[in-house]
Design a protein around this motif. Structure first.
Motif, PDB file in Angstrom:
ATOM      1  N   ARG A  45       0.792  -0.911   0.002  1.00  0.00           N
ATOM      2  CA  ARG A  45      -0.019  -0.098   0.073  1.00  0.00           C
ATOM      3  C   ARG A  45       1.049   1.256  -0.187  1.00  0.00           C
ATOM      4  NH1 ARG A  45      -4.122   0.010   4.605  1.00  0.00           N
ATOM      5  NH2 ARG A  45      -4.871  -1.745   3.282  1.00  0.00           N
ATOM      6  N   LYS A  46       0.294   2.199  -0.530  1.00  0.00           N
ATOM      7  CA  LYS A  46       1.058   3.592  -0.516  1.00  0.00           C
ATOM      8  C   LYS A  46       0.846   4.371   0.841  1.00  0.00           C
ATOM      9  CE  LYS A  46       1.380   4.440  -5.481  1.00  0.00           C
ATOM     10  NZ  LYS A  46       0.975   5.679  -6.567  1.00  0.00           N
ATOM     11  N   LEU A  47       1.927   5.221   1.117  1.00  0.00           N
ATOM     12  CA  LEU A  47       1.645   5.964   2.052  1.00  0.00           C
ATOM     13  C   LEU A  47       0.589   7.008   1.922  1.00  0.00           C
ATOM     14  CD1 LEU A  47       2.366   7.093   4.891  1.00  0.00           C
ATOM     15  CD2 LEU A  47       4.188   8.315   3.799  1.00  0.00           C
ATOM     16  N   SER A  48       0.353   7.615   0.659  1.00  0.00           N
ATOM     17  CA  SER A  48      -0.509   8.552   0.414  1.00  0.00           C
ATOM     18  C   SER A  48      -1.978   7.923   0.571  1.00  0.00           C
ATOM     19  CB  SER A  48      -0.352   9.090  -1.190  1.00  0.00           C
ATOM     20  OG  SER A  48      -0.373   7.779  -1.849  1.00  0.00           O
ATOM     21  N   GLU A  49      -2.088   6.483   0.229  1.00  0.00           N
ATOM     22  CA  GLU A  49      -3.554   5.839   0.423  1.00  0.00           C
ATOM     23  C   GLU A  49      -3.669   5.782   2.154  1.00  0.00           C
ATOM     24  OE1 GLU A  49      -3.066   2.285  -1.691  1.00  0.00           O
ATOM     25  OE2 GLU A  49      -2.944   3.098  -3.478  1.00  0.00           O
ATOM     26  N   GLN A  50      -2.896   5.314   2.839  1.00  0.00           N
ATOM     27  CA  GLN A  50      -2.958   5.219   4.010  1.00  0.00           C
ATOM     28  C   GLN A  50      -3.345   6.456   4.736  1.00  0.00           C
ATOM     29  OE1 GLN A  50      -2.727   1.845   5.460  1.00  0.00           O
ATOM     30  NE2 GLN A  50      -3.470   2.708   7.209  1.00  0.00           N
ATOM     31  N   VAL A  51      -2.707   7.601   4.548  1.00  0.00           N
ATOM     32  CA  VAL A  51      -2.927   8.951   5.099  1.00  0.00           C
ATOM     33  C   VAL A  51      -4.585   9.484   4.872  1.00  0.00           C
ATOM     34  CG1 VAL A  51      -2.725  11.511   4.727  1.00  0.00           C
ATOM     35  CG2 VAL A  51      -0.399   9.855   4.961  1.00  0.00           C
ATOM     36  N   GLN A  52      -5.024   8.717   3.697  1.00  0.00           N
ATOM     37  CA  GLN A  52      -6.476   9.177   3.811  1.00  0.00           C
ATOM     38  C   GLN A  52      -7.394   8.336   4.657  1.00  0.00           C
ATOM     39  OE1 GLN A  52      -7.234  11.515   1.474  1.00  0.00           O
ATOM     40  NE2 GLN A  52      -5.344  11.576   1.005  1.00  0.00           N
ATOM     41  N   GLU A  53      -6.827   7.222   5.350  1.00  0.00           N
ATOM     42  CA  GLU A  53      -7.683   6.603   6.213  1.00  0.00           C
ATOM     43  C   GLU A  53      -7.509   7.081   7.553  1.00  0.00           C
ATOM     44  OE1 GLU A  53      -7.117   2.568   6.000  1.00  0.00           O
ATOM     45  OE2 GLU A  53      -7.167   2.497   3.647  1.00  0.00           O
ATOM     46  N   LEU A  54      -6.654   8.389   7.822  1.00  0.00           N
ATOM     47  CA  LEU A  54      -6.691   8.712   9.054  1.00  0.00           C
ATOM     48  C   LEU A  54      -7.994   9.509   9.616  1.00  0.00           C
ATOM     49  CD1 LEU A  54      -3.355  10.836   8.905  1.00  0.00           C
ATOM     50  CD2 LEU A  54      -3.821   8.764  10.294  1.00  0.00           C
ATOM     51  N   SER A  55      -8.455   9.229  10.861  1.00  0.00           N
ATOM     52  CA  SER A  55      -9.598   9.870  11.238  1.00  0.00           C
ATOM     53  C   SER A  55      -9.768  11.265  11.441  1.00  0.00           C
ATOM     54  CB  SER A  55     -10.225   9.168  12.475  1.00  0.00           C
ATOM     55  OG  SER A  55      -9.063   9.159  13.306  1.00  0.00           O
ATOM     56  N   ASN A  56      -8.251  11.816  11.627  1.00  0.00           N
ATOM     57  CA  ASN A  56      -8.172  13.396  11.725  1.00  0.00           C
ATOM     58  C   ASN A  56      -6.986  13.718  10.716  1.00  0.00           C
ATOM     59  OD1 ASN A  56      -7.601  15.858  12.551  1.00  0.00           O
ATOM     60  ND2 ASN A  56      -7.026  15.608  14.733  1.00  0.00           N
ATOM     61  N   PRO A  57      -7.586  14.090   9.751  1.00  0.00           N
ATOM     62  CA  PRO A  57      -6.713  14.493   8.441  1.00  0.00           C
ATOM     63  C   PRO A  57      -5.579  15.639   8.982  1.00  0.00           C
ATOM     64  CG  PRO A  57      -8.809  14.844   7.752  1.00  0.00           C
ATOM     65  CD  PRO A  57      -8.945  14.314   9.137  1.00  0.00           C
TER      66      PRO A  57
END
Length: 150
Positions: free
Chosen positions: A4-16
Motif C-alpha cells: 500500500r502507498k503511504l498516500s493511500e494510508q493517510v486518507q484513512e486517518l480519522s483526523n486528517p
C-alpha cells in the motif's frame, strides 16, 4: 504480500489535520524496523492545511510517497497511532476569554484564585515600596552646604 502507498494510508486517518504527525511517526517506525517500506519517486499532497502567521490564506505541503508491506504488525501499529492522533493533541494554554470560561475550557475558580494572589502580591509590593520610600526621606532630607567667601 499486499503493498500500500503511504498516500493511500493517510486518507484513512480519522483526523486528517494530523497527517504531518502521522507521516513523521510512520517514518520513525520504518527507521526503527517495525515494518518495511521504500521511497517512491512520486510525491503527494498531505491533507493538512497550514496557515502562515501574520499572513492571509493557507497552504498544503507535499512529501515523498512510500510503499510499504501491509502486515498484522502494521495494522496494529496504525490502529494505535490513528487513535492517538484522533484525540486532541497536547493543548497549549487556553486563553481565558469569556467564551472559553463559559464553555468550561478554563477553570474559573482557579483563575479567580490566581487573580486574587496576583492582586495581593501587587498590593503588598506597593505598600513595601511606599514604606521604604518614607523611611529614606524621613531621616535624611536635603542638606545645603554653605560656601565660605574669602
Amino acid at each position: 504480500m499486499a503493498y500500500r502507498k503511504l498516500s493511500e494510508q493517510v486518507q484513512e486517518l480519522s483526523n486528517p489535520q494530523r497527517s504531518d504527525a502521522f507521516v513523521k511517526q510512520f517514518r520513525e517506525a520504518v527507521r526503527e524496523g517495525r515494518f518495511d517500506a521504500t521511497f517512491l519517486t512520486e510525491r503527494f499532497t498531505m491533507p493538512k492545511t497550514f496557515s502562515r502567521r501574520g499572513a492571509e490564506g493557507s497552504y498544503q505541503r507535499d512529501t515523498r510517497d512510500m510503499l510499504f508491506d501491509v502486515t498484522p504488525e502494521f495494522e496494529a501499529w496504525f490502529a494505535d497511532t490513528n487513535e492517538a492522533l484522533a484525540s486532541t493533541r497536547r493543548s497549549g494554554n487556553v486563553k481565558p476569554t469569556a467564551e472559553n470560561i463559559s464553555a468550561g475550557l478554563v477553570d474559573f475558580k482557579a483563575l479567580a484564585e490566581e487573580t486574587r494572589r496576583k492582586m495581593q502580591a501587587s498590593y503588598e509590593k506597593g505598600q513595601a515600596l511606599g514604606k521604604s520610600r518614607s523611611r529614606t526621606s524621613a531621616g535624611g532630607g536635603t542638606t545645603t552646604r554653605s560656601r565660605s567667601k574669602n
